[in-house]
Structures are given as structure tokens and as C-alpha cells.
Design a protein around this motif. Structure first.
Motif, PDB file in Angstrom:
ATOM      1  N   SER A 121       6.271 -38.955  17.231  1.00 43.63           N
ATOM      2  CA  SER A 121       4.926 -38.387  17.092  1.00 43.63           C
ATOM      3  C   SER A 121       4.918 -37.127  16.235  1.00 43.63           C
ATOM      4  O   SER A 121       4.010 -36.904  15.434  1.00 43.63           O
ATOM      5  N   GLY A 122       5.911 -36.278  16.424  1.00 46.52           N
ATOM      6  CA  GLY A 122       5.916 -35.015  15.702  1.00 46.52           C
ATOM      7  C   GLY A 122       7.235 -34.293  15.859  1.00 46.52           C
ATOM      8  O   GLY A 122       8.219 -34.830  16.382  1.00 46.52           O
ATOM      9  N   TYR A 123       7.246 -33.055  15.434  1.00 46.64           N
ATOM     10  CA  TYR A 123       8.438 -32.219  15.554  1.00 46.64           C
ATOM     11  C   TYR A 123       7.999 -30.773  15.790  1.00 46.64           C
ATOM     12  O   TYR A 123       6.871 -30.389  15.440  1.00 46.64           O
ATOM     13  N   GLY A 124       8.875 -29.996  16.389  1.00 43.72           N
ATOM     14  CA  GLY A 124       8.485 -28.632  16.718  1.00 43.72           C
ATOM     15  C   GLY A 124       9.667 -27.734  16.976  1.00 43.72           C
ATOM     16  O   GLY A 124      10.819 -28.175  17.069  1.00 43.72           O
ATOM     17  N   THR A 125       9.370 -26.448  17.119  1.00 42.95           N
ATOM     18  CA  THR A 125      10.394 -25.445  17.406  1.00 42.95           C
ATOM     19  C   THR A 125       9.869 -24.468  18.439  1.00 42.95           C
ATOM     20  O   THR A 125       8.650 -24.327  18.620  1.00 42.95           O
ATOM     21  N   ALA A 126      10.786 -23.792  19.091  1.00 41.07           N
ATOM     22  CA  ALA A 126      10.438 -22.730  20.035  1.00 41.07           C
ATOM     23  C   ALA A 126      11.524 -21.662  19.932  1.00 41.07           C
ATOM     24  O   ALA A 126      12.708 -21.969  20.090  1.00 41.07           O
ATOM     25  N   SER A 127      11.116 -20.426  19.657  1.00 36.93           N
ATOM     26  CA  SER A 127      12.081 -19.328  19.480  1.00 36.93           C
ATOM     27  C   SER A 127      11.904 -18.300  20.597  1.00 36.93           C
ATOM     28  O   SER A 127      10.777 -17.889  20.899  1.00 36.93           O
ATOM     29  N   TYR A 128      13.020 -17.883  21.169  1.00 43.59           N
ATOM     30  CA  TYR A 128      13.022 -16.959  22.311  1.00 43.59           C
ATOM     31  C   TYR A 128      13.898 -15.748  21.999  1.00 43.59           C
ATOM     32  O   TYR A 128      14.856 -15.840  21.215  1.00 43.59           O
ATOM     33  N   ILE A 129      13.553 -14.622  22.635  1.00 45.21           N
ATOM     34  CA  ILE A 129      14.382 -13.430  22.532  1.00 45.21           C
ATOM     35  C   ILE A 129      15.098 -13.241  23.867  1.00 45.21           C
ATOM     36  O   ILE A 129      14.475 -13.294  24.929  1.00 45.21           O
ATOM     37  N   LEU A 130      16.396 -13.081  23.823  1.00 40.85           N
ATOM     38  CA  LEU A 130      17.212 -12.907  25.030  1.00 40.85           C
ATOM     39  C   LEU A 130      17.765 -11.484  25.042  1.00 40.85           C
ATOM     40  O   LEU A 130      18.519 -11.095  24.146  1.00 40.85           O
ATOM     41  N   PHE A 131      17.354 -10.710  26.046  1.00 45.09           N
ATOM     42  CA  PHE A 131      17.812  -9.330  26.197  1.00 45.09           C
ATOM     43  C   PHE A 131      18.878  -9.249  27.287  1.00 45.09           C
ATOM     44  O   PHE A 131      18.827  -9.966  28.283  1.00 45.09           O
ATOM     45  N   THR A 132      19.826  -8.353  27.087  1.00 41.09           N
ATOM     46  CA  THR A 132      20.830  -8.045  28.107  1.00 41.09           C
ATOM     47  C   THR A 132      20.888  -6.533  28.265  1.00 41.09           C
ATOM     48  O   THR A 132      21.030  -5.803  27.273  1.00 41.09           O
ATOM     49  N   ASN A 133      20.745  -6.051  29.527  1.00 38.88           N
ATOM     50  CA  ASN A 133      20.798  -4.600  29.743  1.00 38.88           C
ATOM     51  C   ASN A 133      22.214  -4.155  30.106  1.00 38.88           C
ATOM     52  O   ASN A 133      23.150  -4.951  30.154  1.00 38.88           O
ATOM     53  N   LYS A 134      22.357  -2.873  30.376  1.00 38.17           N
ATOM     54  CA  LYS A 134      23.691  -2.312  30.636  1.00 38.17           C
ATOM     55  C   LYS A 134      24.313  -2.841  31.922  1.00 38.17           C
ATOM     56  O   LYS A 134      25.529  -2.777  32.102  1.00 38.17           O
ATOM     57  N   ASP A 135      23.478  -3.349  32.845  1.00 37.05           N
ATOM     58  CA  ASP A 135      23.989  -3.906  34.099  1.00 37.05           C
ATOM     59  C   ASP A 135      24.335  -5.387  33.982  1.00 37.05           C
ATOM     60  O   ASP A 135      24.704  -6.011  34.986  1.00 37.05           O
ATOM     61  N   GLY A 136      24.182  -5.953  32.799  1.00 31.94           N
ATOM     62  CA  GLY A 136      24.479  -7.368  32.595  1.00 31.94           C
ATOM     63  C   GLY A 136      23.330  -8.287  32.933  1.00 31.94           C
ATOM     64  O   GLY A 136      23.479  -9.511  32.851  1.00 31.94           O
ATOM     65  N   GLN A 137      22.189  -7.728  33.322  1.00 32.68           N
ATOM     66  CA  GLN A 137      21.021  -8.556  33.627  1.00 32.68           C
ATOM     67  C   GLN A 137      20.387  -9.065  32.335  1.00 32.68           C
ATOM     68  O   GLN A 137      20.401  -8.387  31.309  1.00 32.68           O
ATOM     69  N   ARG A 138      19.792 -10.251  32.420  1.00 34.45           N
ATOM     70  CA  ARG A 138      19.195 -10.859  31.245  1.00 34.45           C
ATOM     71  C   ARG A 138      17.744 -11.236  31.493  1.00 34.45           C
ATOM     72  O   ARG A 138      17.371 -11.571  32.622  1.00 34.45           O
ATOM     73  N   CYS A 139      16.966 -11.174  30.432  1.00 36.44           N
ATOM     74  CA  CYS A 139      15.586 -11.668  30.487  1.00 36.44           C
ATOM     75  C   CYS A 139      15.278 -12.363  29.175  1.00 36.44           C
ATOM     76  O   CYS A 139      15.810 -12.006  28.117  1.00 36.44           O
ATOM     77  N   CYS A 140      14.433 -13.378  29.248  1.00 36.97           N
ATOM     78  CA  CYS A 140      14.149 -14.215  28.082  1.00 36.97           C
ATOM     79  C   CYS A 140      12.657 -14.512  28.023  1.00 36.97           C
ATOM     80  O   CYS A 140      12.024 -14.748  29.066  1.00 36.97           O
ATOM     81  N   THR A 141      12.091 -14.486  26.842  1.00 35.52           N
ATOM     82  CA  THR A 141      10.666 -14.779  26.710  1.00 35.52           C
ATOM     83  C   THR A 141      10.384 -15.418  25.353  1.00 35.52           C
ATOM     84  O   THR A 141      11.127 -15.225  24.384  1.00 35.52           O
TER      85      THR A 141
END
Length: 577
Positions: free
Chosen positions: A186-206
Motif C-alpha cells: 500500500s505504501g511506505y513510511g518512516t518514523a524518527s525518534y530521539i533517545l536520551f540517556t542521563n547521567k544515571d543511565g535512565q533513558r527516554c524516547c519520543t
């Protein structure tokens, strides 16, 4: 003056920035107004008459902050989120009407791209059926369109945080963009995310940006669409890296297509034009080690290529915050399966046809080039550019070797070594000055052509002159010219080269002064030169030769044949030499 939109890390920075901007513009006679912020403290520092109309009369201690339009996107300042405002206009159920409504959904970041794809697919099918712009669509398409139109109202309940990391996340240790791509029939697509890591090793992605496009009307294989999606992912990554004001690590690209991974890893096979161009583009911007495999069920770009209903997308946390494995330890990320299987059955590989024939002659590449050009100057220019390219490639090879040695001393990781070497070589190529061909370049090209011509015409003479005897055979047509080999070129030998006499005369005069009489032996070559000069003077009349000899009053006298005693002192010099 257009709107100014910016973001800072703290309220103190925002207050200072707003004050400095107002002071700066005021110096030029400009007054900044219509101020809006998601911070009540920042708004309280701005005079009431300079705030936006919606916040002028608000009690900042208790009233709810309004929703504003920020560059075409609905920004709810109270919750600091982006939202969509749905106002569906009345339009007929025709291609023109459907296109008008679909285009009215303004989504520059592609946050709800999967939900728009089903409507685009209807438009593609109507185009395929060759319906006119104002022709009523059939019942099947009409039912699907009205269902999509009814669900469009759900878009008003979709929201996404404006800030790409939580307030309590703390300082960022590293940031990395992850680009997912996928394709379907049917189609094609992309999705780009930013992955952050803080000094405590925790990660967040959006989610940062997404794109969703319908497959073309012309039939294209799914692997080709997968490759096209990969190209879009590279382009989006370039855009994000250019626009984001933060230090980013090397980007990662994810695909669920093993075919794409094989294309990018392959250096031996030649592909058809469609695949070859896209593979070349991707490899120019990335290296194969940046590409990783992800299963379709964990690939968020899968819904961008197939489409999704509004109600489902709103509840899909995988779309907003990316696949869960990104926030886990990198050792838990999907691993690449074995892609070393044969590609012989791939239809995109350019097949090589072998034809056996018997050839009695071999034509050198330079000979073909000589036969191709009918103009001597153009031929020399072509050879000169090839010599320039040869020198340039040799220079790059030396610099790459030097660069590898330097990088190896500072970096132990082979993949990072390769990336740094590529960056240095790109920088080197950009720094090179593009110079036009010089006269010396053309002279060098001429020497190459002469060498080639002599090699073709006088191979035995060249072999003899390069040997120990350094003399051609008596049977050679060049024997009487007493040829010698200089810089790989056969030149006329003897005591004086007849073709060089005018030039040698000028050199002699420039060093010793004006000459009135020239005396020489009556050797065969000199007689030939004298006769040739006479004929040239008679033929050319006021030519350079006449100006160089006759007008200067130079008389050329030949001694009597076999009377060497007339030579006097120069014959004695020859005998002692």
C-alpha cells in the motif's frame, strides 16, 4: 515581521531572553507584542499590553492558559502539548472534495501520518480508476471515505508533549536519533525518534518526525519500496541533525527488510538503475554498520506504511515513544540475522551476459580514445584530465593511508576508525581547489600520446633503444636519423637535431649575441636542414623562420664535403671530446 518561536531550558533563561529581545528591538523602533508562554512566571514579567490578546485579561494565579497556534500547529500552553483542531468543511464526495479535506489536516511533523494514509489510498484508487475531479465516487469508496471522515473527529483528542524529554529527566549525557523505515504493497513510511540517556543511565524516547506515502501507481516490488523508505529515513535524519541544537551521536537506522541490508552490504554485484541509485545515495550518507534489523512487529514504521485508525493510534504508545527495547540496555536490542545468503535470484541484480568470440587483434584503450576524437586539442585535453584524475587518486590513496595511521593511534574501535577516516576524506575532498588545465598539463598529455604512437609504430626500435646497445637496427627506417631515447620518447639524434635548429639558434643568440655567419659540416642532415629551410622560406615568405634568419642577416655556410680541415678549431674540439 513574522512570529518568533523559541525554547529555552529554564524559566530564568526565558525571562532574560524576553527582556533582551524587547530591548534590542526597541532600539530600532520595533515593539514586540503578542507574547505567549507556557510559563506563568515568564508571562508575569511581560507588560500586559504586550501580551497576546488571549492572555491579557487572565488571572495568572488561577486561570487556565489558552491554546495558541504556533507555526500552524495547535499549542496548548496549559499542558504544553501539541494538539489538532478539526474543522471539517462541507465538500462533495469527489476526488476534488476528498483532496481538499485531506489537505486541510495540517501535520508538518507527520505525528498522525498513519491515520492520513487510508484517505490517500482512496485518492490513489480513484486516480487509478481514472475518475474525473468532479465525478461522484462509487458506493464502495464512498463508504470507506465517510467512515474515515467520521473518525477524523477523534483527532481532536490526540496530543503529544511539546518538550521531547521529561522535566525531571535531568542533564542529558548523550542523545541519539533512531530512524525506522518500512514498506508494504500500500505504501511506505518512516518514523524518527530521539533517545536520551542521563547521567544515571535512565533513558527516554519520543517521536520527532514521521512520513507516510502511498505506493506509486506503477507496480513496484516491496523490496524496492523498502529501499525507497530507507532513502527517506536518511533524508529525514539529515534534516533533524541539521536543525537540532544538541550534540548527537551517530544515528542508527532500523529496517525489517533483509533485502535492504544485503543491498547495503554488497560491494561485488551490480544492480539495476533504480536500486543502484538509491544504494549509492544511502552509502554516501551512512555506513553499513549504522543499519540494524528489527522485526516487523516491533517496527513502529510498519503502521506508517499500512495506515491505522485514529482511535487505535491515540492508544498506541509504541508510536509516540518508540519501541520499548530502545529504553533497555543496548545488549537487549534486536540482533541482525545472517544475511550472507545468495542473491542470485534477485530480479534487481543486473545480469552479465557472456559472449565468446575469437579476436585476432587487440585494441589498446588509448587507441580507441584517439580514434574517438577528431580534434587534436580536444584529445589532449581528455588525456590531460585523465592524468589529473590519476594523480588525484594516487594522492587520495596516500592521504587515506596516512589518515588511517593517525586515527588508529587515537581510536581502537574499528567502526569508529572507519567513520573518522571517511569524515577526514570528505573534508579533504571539499578542501581541494578545482583548477583548470594548464599549458604544462597539455604538454604532458602530448608526450603520453607520442609515446603511445611510437609504441604502436616502432615497437622494435623502442626495444632496441631500451636495451644495452641503445641503437636501432640498420634495417630500421629510423636508422639514418640516429634516434635516441629521451624520457621514453624516440627523438632524432646526431650532433644537432635539424628540427630544433631555429630554436637552438635563438638560444645561442640570446646568450652570445647577434650572429652574422653560421658555418657547419656538409653532413647529410645539415644539407637536408638547409634545403628544408630554403623550401620553407620560399613557401612561407614572411614566416617566423625568415624573420629569425634572413631579417637578422645570418648566413649559413657549408664546408666542402669531406674537407674537415676547413672546420679548423671546432673539428679539433670534436676530436678531443
Amino acid at each position: 515581521m513574522d512570529d518568533c518561536l523559541t525554547a529555552v531550558a529554564s524559566e530564568d533563561q526565558a525571562v532574560a531572553l524576553s527582556q533582551s529581545l524587547r530591548d534590542l528591538c526597541l532600539r530600532g523602533g520595533f515593539k514586540l507584542t503578542k507574547w505567549v508562554s507556557n510559563s506563568r512566571r515568564v508571562l508575569s514579567c511581560i507588560p500586559m499590553n504586550e501580551r497576546a490578546v488571549e492572555v491579557k485579561d487572565l488571572d495568572l494565579s488561577k486561570d487556565t492558559l489558552p491554546t495558541e497556534r504556533a507555526l500552524g500547529v495547535q499549542w496548548c500552553t496549559e499542558s504544553d502539548t501539541f494538539r489538532f483542531s478539526v474543522n471539517v468543511p462541507e465538500r462533495p464526495t469527489t476526488r476534488r472534495g476528498i483532496l481538499s479535506i485531506v489537505s486541510s489536516v495540517y501535520d508538518p511533523l507527520g505525528l498522525v501520518a498513519p491515520c492520513i494514509l487510508p484517505a490517500k489510498l482512496i485518492l490513489r484508487e480513484l486516480c487509478q480508476d481514472k475518475l474525473s475531479w468532479d465525478e461522484e465516487i462509487n458506493k464502495g469508496h464512498s463508504r470507506r471515505w465517510l467512515q474515515w471522515l467520521a473518525e477524523l473527529q477523534e483527532l481532536s483528542s490526540f496530543q503529544i508533549d511539546r518538550c521531547i524529554k521529561p522535566d525531571d529527566f535531568g542533564p542529558t549525557l548523550k542523545a541519539q536519533i533512531h530512524n525506522f523505515s518500512d514498506a508494504s504493497e500500500s505504501g511506505y513510511g518512516t518514523a524518527s525518534y530521539i533517545l536520551f540517556t542521563n547521567k544515571d543511565g535512565q533513558r527516554c524516547c519520543t517521536l520527532l518526525m514521521a512520513k507516510s506515502r502511498v505506493a506509486p501507481l506503477k507496480k513496484v516490488t516491496v523490496p524496492s519500496l523498502e529501499l525507497t523508505a530507507a532513502v527517506i529515513a536518511v533524508k529525514v535524519d539529515r534534516l533533524l541533525r541539521r536543525e537540532m541544537e544538541t550534540t548527537l551521536e551517530e544515528s542508527v537506522f532500523w529496517t525489517d527488510s533483509l533485502t535492504v541490508l544485503r543491498y547495503l552490504e554488497n560491494d561485488a554485484l551490480r544492480f539495476k538503475t533504480f536500486v543502484a541509485n538509491r544504494v549509492a545515495f544511502i552509502r554516501e550518507a551512512t555506513v553499513p554498520s549504522q543499519w540494524r534489523y528489527v522485526n516487523s512487529s516491533r517496527n513502529p514504521a510498519d503502521i506508517a506504511s499500512r495506515g491505522m485508525r485514529f482511535t487505535s493510534l491515540i492508544k498506541n504508545d509504541n508510536w509516540i515513544h518508540g519501541p520499548h527495547f530502545l529504553c533497555e540496555d543496548e545488549r537487549e536490542w534486536p540482533t541482525r540475522p545472517d544475511i550472507r545468503s545468495t542473491m542470485d535470484d534477485d530480479s534487481e541484480i543486473r545480469r552479465t551476459t557472456l559472449v565468446s568470440l575469437v579476436s585476432t587483434t587487440k585494441v589498446a584503450a588509448l587507441t580507441k580514445l584517439v580514434e574517438y576524437y577528431s580534434d587534436w586539442h580536444r584529445l589532449k585535453k581528455a588525456i590531460a584530465w585523465m592524468l589529473r584524475l590519476k594523480d588525484l587518486l594516487h594522492y587520495f590513496a596516500i592521504k587515506r593511508k596516512e589518515c588511517k595511521a593517525v586515527v588508529a593511534l587515537r581510536e581502537t574501535d574499528e567502526r569508529k576508525q572507519s567513520l573518522k577516516v571517511q569524515e577526514e576524506m570528505k573534508r579533504l575532498r571539499k578542501s581541494l581547489e578545482k583548477k583548470p588545465l594548464s599549458v604544462q598539463d597539455l604538454k604532458d598529455a602530448e608526450v603520453v600520446l607520442i609515446r603511445h604512437s611510437q609504441k604502436e609504430m616502432y615497437p622494435e626500435e623502442l626495444a632496441s633503444l631500451q636495451g644495452k646497445e641503445s641503437q636501432v637496427k640498420k634495417s630500421s627506417p629510423l636508422y639514418r636519423l640516429d634516434p635516441v631515447l629521451q624520457d621514453g620518447v624516440i627523438r632524432v639524434g646526431s650532433r644537432l637535431n635539424k628540427s630544433a635548429m631555429p630554436e637552438e639558434s635563438r638560444r645561442f643568440i640570446s646568450r652570445r649575441g647577434q650572429v652574422s655567419t653560421m658555418r657547419s659540416d656538409n653532413g647529410t642532415n645539415f644539407m637536408g636542414a638547409e634545403r628544408e629551410l630554403r623550401e620553407a622560406l620560399e613557401e612561407l615568405d614572411h614566416s617566423q623562420l625568415r624573420d629569425g634568419l634572413m631579417q637578422k642577416g645570418i648566413t649559413w655556410i657549408f664546408n666542402t664535403p669531406t674537407a674537415s680541415h676547413q672546420g679548423g678549431i671546432w673539428e679539433r674540439q670534436i676530436r678531443t671530446g
